[in-house]
Design a protein around this motif. Structure first.
Motif, PDB file in Angstrom:
ATOM      1  N   THR A 197       0.843  -1.195   0.000  1.00  0.00           N
ATOM      2  CA  THR A 197       0.000   0.000   0.000  1.00  0.00           C
ATOM      3  C   THR A 197       0.880   1.247   0.000  1.00  0.00           C
ATOM      4  N   CYS A 198       0.333   2.332  -0.544  1.00  0.00           N
ATOM      5  CA  CYS A 198       1.089   3.576  -0.617  1.00  0.00           C
ATOM      6  C   CYS A 198       0.129   4.700  -0.990  1.00  0.00           C
ATOM      7  N   ARG A 199       0.652   5.903  -1.085  1.00  0.00           N
ATOM      8  CA  ARG A 199      -0.109   7.049  -1.584  1.00  0.00           C
ATOM      9  C   ARG A 199       0.204   7.249  -3.052  1.00  0.00           C
ATOM     10  N   SER A 200      -0.814   7.571  -3.839  1.00  0.00           N
ATOM     11  CA  SER A 200      -0.634   7.856  -5.257  1.00  0.00           C
ATOM     12  C   SER A 200      -1.344   9.146  -5.618  1.00  0.00           C
ATOM     13  N   LEU A 201      -1.136   9.572  -6.870  1.00  0.00           N
ATOM     14  CA  LEU A 201      -1.774  10.781  -7.371  1.00  0.00           C
ATOM     15  C   LEU A 201      -2.451  10.506  -8.701  1.00  0.00           C
ATOM     16  N   THR A 202      -3.476  11.278  -8.982  1.00  0.00           N
ATOM     17  CA  THR A 202      -4.107  11.214 -10.297  1.00  0.00           C
ATOM     18  C   THR A 202      -4.449  12.617 -10.767  1.00  0.00           C
ATOM     19  N   ASP A 203      -4.424  12.802 -12.079  1.00  0.00           N
ATOM     20  CA  ASP A 203      -4.930  14.037 -12.681  1.00  0.00           C
ATOM     21  C   ASP A 203      -6.446  14.079 -12.571  1.00  0.00           C
ATOM     22  N   TYR A 204      -6.983  15.284 -12.518  1.00  0.00           N
ATOM     23  CA  TYR A 204      -8.425  15.438 -12.684  1.00  0.00           C
ATOM     24  C   TYR A 204      -8.699  16.793 -13.314  1.00  0.00           C
ATOM     25  N   THR A 205      -9.537  16.795 -14.341  1.00  0.00           N
ATOM     26  CA  THR A 205      -9.999  18.032 -14.950  1.00  0.00           C
ATOM     27  C   THR A 205     -11.508  17.944 -15.131  1.00  0.00           C
ATOM     28  N   SER A 206     -12.164  19.079 -15.004  1.00  0.00           N
ATOM     29  CA  SER A 206     -13.604  19.142 -15.200  1.00  0.00           C
ATOM     30  C   SER A 206     -13.911  20.063 -16.377  1.00  0.00           C
TER      31      SER A 206
ATOM     32  N   ILE B 234     -14.904   3.086  -7.768  1.00  0.00           N
ATOM     33  CA  ILE B 234     -14.225   3.595  -8.959  1.00  0.00           C
ATOM     34  C   ILE B 234     -12.754   3.183  -8.887  1.00  0.00           C
ATOM     35  N   PRO B 235     -12.288   2.339  -9.810  1.00  0.00           N
ATOM     36  CA  PRO B 235     -10.905   1.825  -9.748  1.00  0.00           C
ATOM     37  C   PRO B 235      -9.910   2.757 -10.449  1.00  0.00           C
ATOM     38  N   LEU B 236      -9.209   3.572  -9.679  1.00  0.00           N
ATOM     39  CA  LEU B 236      -8.181   4.443 -10.242  1.00  0.00           C
ATOM     40  C   LEU B 236      -6.876   3.669 -10.399  1.00  0.00           C
ATOM     41  N   PRO B 237      -6.143   3.867 -11.503  1.00  0.00           N
ATOM     42  CA  PRO B 237      -4.875   3.157 -11.695  1.00  0.00           C
ATOM     43  C   PRO B 237      -3.776   3.745 -10.820  1.00  0.00           C
ATOM     44  N   CYS B 238      -2.907   2.861 -10.292  1.00  0.00           N
ATOM     45  CA  CYS B 238      -1.822   3.326  -9.424  1.00  0.00           C
ATOM     46  C   CYS B 238      -0.773   2.236  -9.289  1.00  0.00           C
ATOM     47  N   SER B 239       0.285   2.541  -8.566  1.00  0.00           N
ATOM     48  CA  SER B 239       1.337   1.556  -8.304  1.00  0.00           C
ATOM     49  C   SER B 239       2.112   1.959  -7.060  1.00  0.00           C
ATOM     50  N   CYS B 240       2.723   0.971  -6.415  1.00  0.00           N
ATOM     51  CA  CYS B 240       3.592   1.213  -5.259  1.00  0.00           C
ATOM     52  C   CYS B 240       5.024   0.755  -5.541  1.00  0.00           C
ATOM     53  N   ASP B 241       5.315   0.390  -6.789  1.00  0.00           N
ATOM     54  CA  ASP B 241       6.637  -0.140  -7.133  1.00  0.00           C
ATOM     55  C   ASP B 241       7.712   0.929  -7.120  1.00  0.00           C
TER      56      ASP B 241
ATOM     57  N   SER C 161      14.069  10.248   2.615  1.00  0.00           N
ATOM     58  CA  SER C 161      13.491  10.312   3.948  1.00  0.00           C
ATOM     59  C   SER C 161      14.125   9.242   4.836  1.00  0.00           C
ATOM     60  N   ASN C 162      14.268   9.564   6.133  1.00  0.00           N
ATOM     61  CA  ASN C 162      14.775   8.603   7.113  1.00  0.00           C
ATOM     62  C   ASN C 162      13.650   7.937   7.896  1.00  0.00           C
ATOM     63  N   VAL C 163      12.426   8.076   7.421  1.00  0.00           N
ATOM     64  CA  VAL C 163      11.285   7.494   8.124  1.00  0.00           C
ATOM     65  C   VAL C 163      11.405   5.966   8.153  1.00  0.00           C
ATOM     66  N   ARG C 164      11.247   5.396   9.327  1.00  0.00           N
ATOM     67  CA  ARG C 164      11.420   3.949   9.525  1.00  0.00           C
ATOM     68  C   ARG C 164      10.183   3.186   9.069  1.00  0.00           C
ATOM     69  N   ASN C 165      10.391   1.910   8.732  1.00  0.00           N
ATOM     70  CA  ASN C 165       9.267   1.105   8.250  1.00  0.00           C
ATOM     71  C   ASN C 165       8.286   0.753   9.359  1.00  0.00           C
ATOM     72  N   THR C 166       8.609   1.113  10.594  1.00  0.00           N
ATOM     73  CA  THR C 166       7.680   0.887  11.715  1.00  0.00           C
ATOM     74  C   THR C 166       6.765   2.092  11.937  1.00  0.00           C
ATOM     75  N   SER C 167       6.993   3.163  11.188  1.00  0.00           N
ATOM     76  CA  SER C 167       6.193   4.374  11.358  1.00  0.00           C
ATOM     77  C   SER C 167       4.825   4.213  10.704  1.00  0.00           C
ATOM     78  N   VAL C 168       3.820   4.835  11.275  1.00  0.00           N
ATOM     79  CA  VAL C 168       2.460   4.763  10.753  1.00  0.00           C
ATOM     80  C   VAL C 168       2.390   5.283   9.321  1.00  0.00           C
ATOM     81  N   ASP C 169       3.203   6.280   8.981  1.00  0.00           N
ATOM     82  CA  ASP C 169       3.134   6.902   7.661  1.00  0.00           C
ATOM     83  C   ASP C 169       4.130   6.339   6.646  1.00  0.00           C
ATOM     84  N   PHE C 170       4.772   5.224   6.970  1.00  0.00           N
ATOM     85  CA  PHE C 170       5.711   4.622   6.023  1.00  0.00           C
ATOM     86  C   PHE C 170       4.950   3.941   4.881  1.00  0.00           C
TER      87      PHE C 170
END
Length: 370
Positions: free
Chosen positions: A37-46, A157-164, A225-234
């Motif tokens: 799991t991770c954070r991703s981004l998508t474009d959006y235009t209206s 709604i299935p948005l495309p993303c990746s964590c690789d 980043s030095n954020v450890r893999n035990t951190s909530v936001d890793f």
């Protein structure tokens, strides 16, 4: 008075040159690590004027500051901020890998409106970020027939993303809608990657076939980043030119590689936010390396290094920091940044120009017979 046939030809030309074609491939981003799991981004235009609040609601963005940070908008920007037609807004969302591809993790969820069709939802409501068949597949139990949907039902709604990782480096994957007049080189240069990387991760063999409206997987470089893999936001992935609030809003972390040749030598800069904490914290825990050294403070510098108080993660009870020495003279990895020497310089898919030529011949035919 303008002849009716000329108006017809003009409208047809506009539609052909601005409407994405159905021949575009489905956006399926590779995501190799199962259940990552991770954070991703998508474009959006209206096509209509809208607001940041309406966009946040459509995509299920729960934390409004995430939307502001992804677009590097001032933190005091209100949710009534006007977004003009065709203005590009980057929308953050959670991603999860499953069966070799990445899809948005249980978000967004859309309530079907009267008169909606799956095609309309995919192409208009969500700007062509997916095909209607992909929406049906993601909701196959609720929608066995793509031509028969029920107003009032809520669908995923299935948005495309990746964590690789890409090339061994952490990145934030960005679902980018290509525009008219662009090409692989321009996109690569704009977003700090290489043309060859874009071709490879998107499985594009011929860059000449890139089409307007096609969804590309663009890997955005992020600050180290030095954020450890035990951190909530890793993993804490923050692309260049953006910021992110973390540790229940107690910290603001920004990525700014200005003055650096590339993000490989840029550290994430975190500091106390000054905001009231969210969730279960009544006050923000201490974020100090010592009594006199706050998070983000630099304690020493020389010609090629600096020592500073850096963020390394948080748990349900505390924020962790540590003194870190950064090498500020690191050499950029070979081949990073810029465009590939052998990359294509062609513009968008030649089919657009073929359509234009057909229209020109069509117009000349009418003029000849007047």
């Amino acid at each position: 008075m303008v002849p009716v046939w000329l108006l017809t030809v003009t409208v047809a030309a506009t539609l052909l040159l601005t409407t994405p074609t159905e021949s575009q491939p489905e956006a399926n981003f590779k995501c190799a690590t199962e259940s990552a799991t991770c954070r991703s981004l998508t474009d959006y235009t209206s096509t209509n004027t809208t607001t940041l609040n309406e966009i946040a609601t459509l995509f299920g963005v729960k934390h409004f500051l995430d939307l502001l940070g992804a677009n590097n908008l001032p933190t005091n920007t209100t949710n009534t901020y006007k977004v003009i037609p065709n203005q590009v807004i980057k929308v953050p969302f959670p991603c999860k890998c499953f069966n070799g591809t990445g899809k948005s993790n249980n978000l967004p969820r859309y309530k079907i409106q009267p008169g909606d069709t799956l095609s309309h939802i995919a192409a208009i409501r969500f700007a062509g970020l997916m095909k209607y068949q992909q929406i049906q597949t993601a909701n196959i139990k609720k929608i066995p027939d793509a031509n028969n949907i029920t107003a009032g039902d809520t669908i995923l709604i299935p948005l495309p993303c990746s964590c690789d990782k890409v090339g061994g480096s952490s990145v934030m994957h960005y679902a980018h809608l290509t525009e008219n007049g662009t090409n692989i080189d321009i996109i690569a240069q704009k977003y700090g990657t290489t043309s060859q990387t874009l071709l490879s991760i998107n499985g594009i063999e011929d860059p000449n076939k890139l089409e307007a409206g096609q969804v590309l997987d663009v890997p955005l470089p992020v600050c180290n980043s030095n954020v450890r893999n035990t951190s909530v936001d890793f993993p804490l992935l923050v692309p260049n030119g953006t910021y992110f609030y973390t540790a229940n809003d107690c910290l603001k972390c920004k990525c700014d590689s200005a003055g650096s040749s590339n993000n490989s030598n840029s550290m994430l800069q975190c500091e106390e936010s000054g905001l009231k904490p969210i969730n279960h914290w009544s006050v923000c825990p201490s974020a100090k390396c010592s009594a006199s050294v706050l998070i983000g403070n630099t304690t020493s510098t020389d010609s090629c290094s600096r020592t500073f108080c850096d963020y390394v993660g948080y748990t349900s009870r505390n924020i962790s920091v540590v003194l870190v020495t950064q090498n500020t003279c690191a050499v950029a990895p070979s081949g990073s940044g810029g465009s590939d020497s052998g990359a294509s310089r062609s513009i968008l898919n030649g089919s657009v120009w073929i359509k234009l030529l057909i229209l020109i011949h069509f117009l000349l035919f009418f003029v000849y017979h007047l």
